[in-house]
Each structure stands twice: as C-alpha cells, then as structure tokens.
Design a protein around this motif. Structure first.
Motif, PDB file in Angstrom:
ATOM      1  N   VAL A  81      36.781  52.783  41.082  1.00 58.66           N
ATOM      2  CA  VAL A  81      36.552  51.982  42.285  1.00 58.66           C
ATOM      3  C   VAL A  81      37.872  51.760  43.003  1.00 58.66           C
ATOM      4  O   VAL A  81      38.809  51.202  42.429  1.00 58.66           O
ATOM      5  N   CYS A  82      37.956  52.182  44.247  1.00 60.99           N
ATOM      6  CA  CYS A  82      39.163  52.014  45.046  1.00 60.99           C
ATOM      7  C   CYS A  82      39.333  50.545  45.424  1.00 60.99           C
ATOM      8  O   CYS A  82      38.485  49.979  46.115  1.00 60.99           O
ATOM      9  N   LEU A  83      40.422  49.910  44.949  1.00 57.73           N
ATOM     10  CA  LEU A  83      40.703  48.509  45.251  1.00 57.73           C
ATOM     11  C   LEU A  83      42.068  48.390  45.917  1.00 57.73           C
ATOM     12  O   LEU A  83      42.963  49.203  45.686  1.00 57.73           O
ATOM     13  N   THR A  84      42.244  47.336  46.712  1.00 58.39           N
ATOM     14  CA  THR A  84      43.473  47.105  47.463  1.00 58.39           C
ATOM     15  C   THR A  84      44.337  46.090  46.726  1.00 58.39           C
ATOM     16  O   THR A  84      43.885  44.988  46.392  1.00 58.39           O
ATOM     17  N   VAL A  85      45.603  46.444  46.505  1.00 57.17           N
ATOM     18  CA  VAL A  85      46.555  45.581  45.809  1.00 57.17           C
ATOM     19  C   VAL A  85      46.912  44.393  46.704  1.00 57.17           C
ATOM     20  O   VAL A  85      47.376  44.574  47.834  1.00 57.17           O
ATOM     21  N   VAL A  86      46.689  43.168  46.191  1.00 59.84           N
ATOM     22  CA  VAL A  86      47.040  41.961  46.951  1.00 59.84           C
ATOM     23  C   VAL A  86      48.202  41.197  46.318  1.00 59.84           C
ATOM     24  O   VAL A  86      48.788  40.320  46.951  1.00 59.84           O
ATOM     25  N   ALA A  87      48.550  41.537  45.085  1.00 62.71           N
ATOM     26  CA  ALA A  87      49.701  40.951  44.389  1.00 62.71           C
ATOM     27  C   ALA A  87      50.026  41.863  43.213  1.00 62.71           C
ATOM     28  O   ALA A  87      49.139  42.536  42.685  1.00 62.71           O
ATOM     29  N   PHE A  88      51.301  41.895  42.809  1.00 62.05           N
ATOM     30  CA  PHE A  88      51.670  42.769  41.689  1.00 62.05           C
ATOM     31  C   PHE A  88      53.066  42.430  41.187  1.00 62.05           C
ATOM     32  O   PHE A  88      53.866  41.786  41.869  1.00 62.05           O
ATOM     33  N   ASP A  89      53.345  42.885  39.971  1.00 65.68           N
ATOM     34  CA  ASP A  89      54.709  42.994  39.461  1.00 65.68           C
ATOM     35  C   ASP A  89      54.728  44.220  38.558  1.00 65.68           C
ATOM     36  O   ASP A  89      53.826  45.060  38.642  1.00 65.68           O
ATOM     37  N   ALA A  90      55.705  44.349  37.708  1.00 63.15           N
ATOM     38  CA  ALA A  90      55.841  45.557  36.896  1.00 63.15           C
ATOM     39  C   ALA A  90      54.727  45.709  35.862  1.00 63.15           C
ATOM     40  O   ALA A  90      54.490  46.809  35.366  1.00 63.15           O
ATOM     41  N   ASN A  91      54.047  44.608  35.553  1.00 63.98           N
ATOM     42  CA  ASN A  91      53.079  44.631  34.456  1.00 63.98           C
ATOM     43  C   ASN A  91      51.634  44.376  34.859  1.00 63.98           C
ATOM     44  O   ASN A  91      50.737  44.512  34.028  1.00 63.98           O
ATOM     45  N   TYR A  92      51.404  43.989  36.125  1.00 64.15           N
ATOM     46  CA  TYR A  92      50.036  43.663  36.513  1.00 64.15           C
ATOM     47  C   TYR A  92      49.848  43.882  38.003  1.00 64.15           C
ATOM     48  O   TYR A  92      50.810  44.029  38.765  1.00 64.15           O
ATOM     49  N   PHE A  93      48.584  43.908  38.428  1.00 67.89           N
ATOM     50  CA  PHE A  93      48.277  43.778  39.847  1.00 67.89           C
ATOM     51  C   PHE A  93      46.966  43.025  39.998  1.00 67.89           C
ATOM     52  O   PHE A  93      46.177  42.920  39.060  1.00 67.89           O
ATOM     53  N   ALA A  94      46.779  42.478  41.187  1.00 68.99           N
ATOM     54  CA  ALA A  94      45.555  41.761  41.507  1.00 68.99           C
ATOM     55  C   ALA A  94      44.895  42.418  42.703  1.00 68.99           C
ATOM     56  O   ALA A  94      45.566  42.990  43.565  1.00 68.99           O
ATOM     57  N   ALA A  95      43.565  42.344  42.749  1.00 73.02           N
ATOM     58  CA  ALA A  95      42.791  42.918  43.843  1.00 73.02           C
ATOM     59  C   ALA A  95      41.553  42.074  44.074  1.00 73.02           C
ATOM     60  O   ALA A  95      40.962  41.550  43.121  1.00 73.02           O
ATOM     61  N   ASP A  96      41.176  41.931  45.340  1.00 68.71           N
ATOM     62  CA  ASP A  96      39.950  41.230  45.684  1.00 68.71           C
ATOM     63  C   ASP A  96      38.784  42.214  45.646  1.00 68.71           C
ATOM     64  O   ASP A  96      38.908  43.357  46.074  1.00 68.71           O
ATOM     65  N   VAL A  97      37.643  41.753  45.122  1.00 65.46           N
ATOM     66  CA  VAL A  97      36.458  42.603  44.984  1.00 65.46           C
ATOM     67  C   VAL A  97      35.309  41.951  45.748  1.00 65.46           C
ATOM     68  O   VAL A  97      34.907  40.829  45.434  1.00 65.46           O
ATOM     69  N   SER A  98      34.804  42.657  46.752  1.00 61.52           N
ATOM     70  CA  SER A  98      33.736  42.114  47.592  1.00 61.52           C
ATOM     71  C   SER A  98      32.404  42.084  46.844  1.00 61.52           C
ATOM     72  O   SER A  98      32.217  42.764  45.832  1.00 61.52           O
ATOM     73  N   ASN A  99      31.469  41.302  47.380  1.00 63.00           N
ATOM     74  CA  ASN A  99      30.137  41.253  46.787  1.00 63.00           C
ATOM     75  C   ASN A  99      29.446  42.613  46.845  1.00 63.00           C
ATOM     76  O   ASN A  99      28.694  42.970  45.937  1.00 63.00           O
ATOM     77  N   GLU A 100      29.689  43.384  47.903  1.00 63.41           N
ATOM     78  CA  GLU A 100      29.127  44.733  48.002  1.00 63.41           C
ATOM     79  C   GLU A 100      29.576  45.582  46.821  1.00 63.41           C
ATOM     80  O   GLU A 100      28.766  46.241  46.159  1.00 63.41           O
ATOM     81  N   THR A 101      30.871  45.549  46.527  1.00 59.91           N
ATOM     82  CA  THR A 101      31.410  46.331  45.408  1.00 59.91           C
ATOM     83  C   THR A 101      30.889  45.799  44.075  1.00 59.91           C
ATOM     84  O   THR A 101      30.530  46.571  43.182  1.00 59.91           O
ATOM     85  N   LEU A 102      30.821  44.487  43.934  1.00 63.07           N
ATOM     86  CA  LEU A 102      30.314  43.902  42.695  1.00 63.07           C
ATOM     87  C   LEU A 102      28.869  44.307  42.435  1.00 63.07           C
ATOM     88  O   LEU A 102      28.473  44.527  41.291  1.00 63.07           O
ATOM     89  N   SER A 103      28.072  44.445  43.503  1.00 57.55           N
ATOM     90  CA  SER A 103      26.660  44.759  43.328  1.00 57.55           C
ATOM     91  C   SER A 103      26.401  46.241  43.087  1.00 57.55           C
ATOM     92  O   SER A 103      25.365  46.605  42.536  1.00 57.55           O
ATOM     93  N   ARG A 104      27.336  47.116  43.472  1.00 58.95           N
ATOM     94  CA  ARG A 104      27.090  48.558  43.393  1.00 58.95           C
ATOM     95  C   ARG A 104      27.866  49.262  42.284  1.00 58.95           C
ATOM     96  O   ARG A 104      27.722  50.469  42.109  1.00 58.95           O
ATOM     97  N   THR A 105      28.697  48.519  41.562  1.00 55.62           N
ATOM     98  CA  THR A 105      29.537  49.122  40.522  1.00 55.62           C
ATOM     99  C   THR A 105      29.439  48.295  39.241  1.00 55.62           C
ATOM    100  O   THR A 105      28.768  47.266  39.201  1.00 55.62           O
ATOM    101  N   PRO A 127      27.201  50.832  30.795  1.00 48.83           N
ATOM    102  CA  PRO A 127      27.123  51.256  32.191  1.00 48.83           C
ATOM    103  C   PRO A 127      28.436  51.891  32.637  1.00 48.83           C
ATOM    104  O   PRO A 127      29.512  51.495  32.177  1.00 48.83           O
ATOM    105  N   VAL A 128      28.345  52.898  33.500  1.00 50.34           N
ATOM    106  CA  VAL A 128      29.528  53.586  34.021  1.00 50.34           C
ATOM    107  C   VAL A 128      29.375  53.798  35.524  1.00 50.34           C
ATOM    108  O   VAL A 128      28.259  53.928  36.039  1.00 50.34           O
ATOM    109  N   ASN A 129      30.499  53.822  36.229  1.00 49.90           N
ATOM    110  CA  ASN A 129      30.508  54.091  37.663  1.00 49.90           C
ATOM    111  C   ASN A 129      30.444  55.594  37.900  1.00 49.90           C
ATOM    112  O   ASN A 129      31.138  56.362  37.235  1.00 49.90           O
TER     113      ASN A 129
END
Length: 199
Positions: free
Chosen positions: A47-71, A178-180
């Motif tokens: 699932v293609c997600l957009t990076v909204v925060a990160f450092d060397a060890n992690y990143f965060a991404a927002d996931v829309s309801n559309e994506t949550l319902s289809r994946t 389940p798998v995408n």
C-alpha cells in the motif's frame, strides 16, 4: 511507483486515531532512511503511503478510511510485521514488475505446501480480482512481485523461494491470513480501453 522487491520487514509501533482515520508509526528495521523526505511514498505491504514524520528508525503515515476499508491495513495491530519498499528511482534496477501501490483488493491464504526447497502458496480471491490474474503473469501480494503459476475461477497460486519467505512478512502468515493484492497495471488499462471501444 515500486518494483515489488521488498527492502525491509517493518513492524507496527502504534496506530493512533486522528479525526476519524489512523496514523501508523512503523519501525523500519534497516530500511535506508538517510535521504527520505516528508511527502515521499513508501509501500507498506503493497500500500502506497505518504511519509508525514520520520527519523533513522521509523516513519509515520496517515491512512484514510478508503485505504483502511480496501486493504489489510485496517486489521493491523501493534507488533504486526509489514513489507516495506521505498519508491523507485529512475536509476534503479526493476527486479520485479511495475507496482503502483494502489491495492485492488484482499485475498486469503488458502494453502501453503512444500515444493522442493520452495513453497507453493494458493490464494482464494474474488472473481472481480481474478479476472485480471493470468498464468505466468505478474501479481503483487503484500507488495511482493510474484509470478502466477496457476489461476482458475476461485484463486491463484505462486511459488515462493526461501529468500522471499525469509525476507518478507510471508514468514508471519498462515492459512486464512488476509493479503493485499495488486493486479498487473496493464490488465486494468486494457479493460478500460475495451469498455470505451464497446460504446
């Protein structure tokens, strides 16, 4: 755009509800992050997600309801393993196939069996997905570029070599997981063109 060659198996650190949808935070477990930029795309189990925060060890991404319902992302819990791949660069080798990160639907692991040193995995999927999946064609399963070995009206099968099982989240999956699924881009476009030709 991605290639379906997984670069790291990450792990869910947190799922925070914000304004009706979710912000995921993921440990990257070795995914190269030194030149990541805010707004960049990273594929999370396909699932293609957009990076909204990160450092060397992690990143965060927002996931829309559309994506949550289809994946499968809507079913994740803290500690779950996910396949990670950074977006393709123009100079990169394409070891798999063109993967957009736009998941078409969810399938279930129907069976896993040994096939010499490989494993044969069969997936049960809806006919709305199966119409695009052809024997010896390409399919992305949880973001992993795979060759279809067999396809019928109930599902399809692939073979996974030991390296793929060991270096993706397939090692954490079992029957009924389940798998995408992302079908080959060309199949979607051919169907759309045919719809216009019929009018």
């Amino acid at each position: 755009m991605f290639t379906g060659i997984i670069q790291s198996v990450g792990q869910i650190q947190s799922l925070q509800k914000i304004g009706g949808d979710i912000r995921l935070a993921l440990a990257v477990n070795g995914l190269p992050m030194q030149d990541v930029e805010l707004g960049e795309s990273i594929a999370v189990s396909g699932v293609c997600l957009t990076v909204v925060a990160f450092d060397a060890n992690y990143f965060a991404a927002d996931v829309s309801n559309e994506t949550l319902s289809r994946t499968t992302l809507g079913n994740l819990v803290v500690g779950d393993k996910v396949n990670l791949e950074r977006a393709l660069q123009a100079s990169s080798r394409i070891g798999g196939h063109w993967v957009s990160g736009h998941v078409d639907g969810v399938a279930l692991v129907e069976s896993i069996s040994d096939d010499a040193r490989s494993q044969r995995w069969r997936f049960a999927a809806d006919k709305s997905l199966l119409r695009y999946i052809a024997e010896k064609g390409s399919v992305a399963v949880n973001g992993v570029s795979l060759t279809v070995n067999q396809a019928d009206f109930e599902g399809f099968a692939v073979n996974l070599v030991p390296h793929t099982v060991e270096h993706t989240n397939f090692s954490a999956l079992a029957k009924d997981s389940p798998v995408n699924i992302e079908v080959d881009l060309m199949a979607r476009y051919v169907e759309r063109l045919m719809q216009f030709n019929e009018k």
